[in-house]
Scaffold this motif. Structure first.
Motif, PDB file in Angstrom:
ATOM      1  N   ASP A 130      40.883  60.457  60.824  1.00  0.00           N
ATOM      2  CA  ASP A 130      40.280  58.902  61.582  1.00  0.00           C
ATOM      3  C   ASP A 130      39.415  58.273  60.625  1.00  0.00           C
ATOM      4  O   ASP A 130      38.597  58.862  60.032  1.00  0.00           O
ATOM      5  CB  ASP A 130      39.467  59.174  62.811  1.00  0.00           C
ATOM      6  N   GLU A 170      44.556  61.268  56.288  1.00  0.00           N
ATOM      7  CA  GLU A 170      45.170  61.305  57.712  1.00  0.00           C
ATOM      8  C   GLU A 170      43.961  61.590  58.767  1.00  0.00           C
ATOM      9  O   GLU A 170      44.124  61.146  59.888  1.00  0.00           O
ATOM     10  CB  GLU A 170      45.833  62.506  58.028  1.00  0.00           C
ATOM     11  N   GLU A 205      35.849  59.091  60.989  1.00  0.00           N
ATOM     12  CA  GLU A 205      35.234  60.292  60.376  1.00  0.00           C
ATOM     13  C   GLU A 205      35.176  60.361  58.756  1.00  0.00           C
ATOM     14  O   GLU A 205      34.125  60.691  58.333  1.00  0.00           O
ATOM     15  CB  GLU A 205      36.268  61.368  60.595  1.00  0.00           C
TER      16      GLU A 205
END
Length: 176
Positions: free
Chosen positions: A155, A153, A158
């Motif tokens: 990004d 979940e 990231e």
């Protein structure tokens, strides 16, 4: 017996030696060690990249506050100076989760928040943790889910910010 998940990181000095000092300091309590990853600093402060890893350890004599004191002692031995929030660190030892047997320990004090309140937002915690324990779970806001789902979940930027290195931490992991 308490089992702990520790996220360790360093971006000052001999980064790998600083991480190794945690493994060495915990000795026979270490049960699993992730590979070493390199990540850009998190939190918006201009600084060099971190080396990060996750350790899983257990010790019958330590509760979550004992693990906190142990982590702080390891940081102090590495000359950690607590200055700027999310600033450069010789060594950072964060308790991500702590369990007493099968029971997850929850804490919401000024001294210790468990599980770690930002762990589910940080690829540099989730990726190595998953490598050390593919079945790991993390509770966020009362909901326990596999670490793999928390990681999915995030990004994509990231997730892409963490890079597996060819570095390794030496350990003599004790048998369960």
């Amino acid at each position: 017996m308490t089992r702990v998940v520790l996220s360790i990181g360093s971006n000052v000095g001999d980064r790998l030696a600083r991480l190794q000092s945690v493994v060495d300091g915990l000795g026979g309590a270490v049960r699993a060690v992730s590979p070493v990853y390199e990540t850009a600093a998190w939190g918006g402060v201009e600084q060099g990249p971190f080396l990060n890893a996750v350790l899983i350890a257990d010790d019958a004599d330590l509760d979550c506050h004992g693990w906190l004191r142990c982590g702080q002692a390891l940081e102090q031995a590495a000359d950690r100076i607590r200055g700027q929030r999310w600033g450069p660190r010789t060594l950072d030892v964060d308790i991500i989760t702590c369990h007493d047997g099968d029971e997850e320990i929850l804490s919401a004090t000024a001294e210790l928040t468990l599980p770690h309140p930002y762990a589910h937002l940080r690829a540099f915690v989730l990726t190595p943790w998953l490598a050390a324990d593919p079945e790991a779970t993390l509770t966020v806001a009362g909901t326990m889910r596999p670490v793999s789902l928390w990681l999915e979940e995030l990004d994509p930027a990231e997730r892409a910010s963490i890079r597996l290195t060819d570095l390794a931490l030496r350990t003599e992991i004790a048998a369960d």
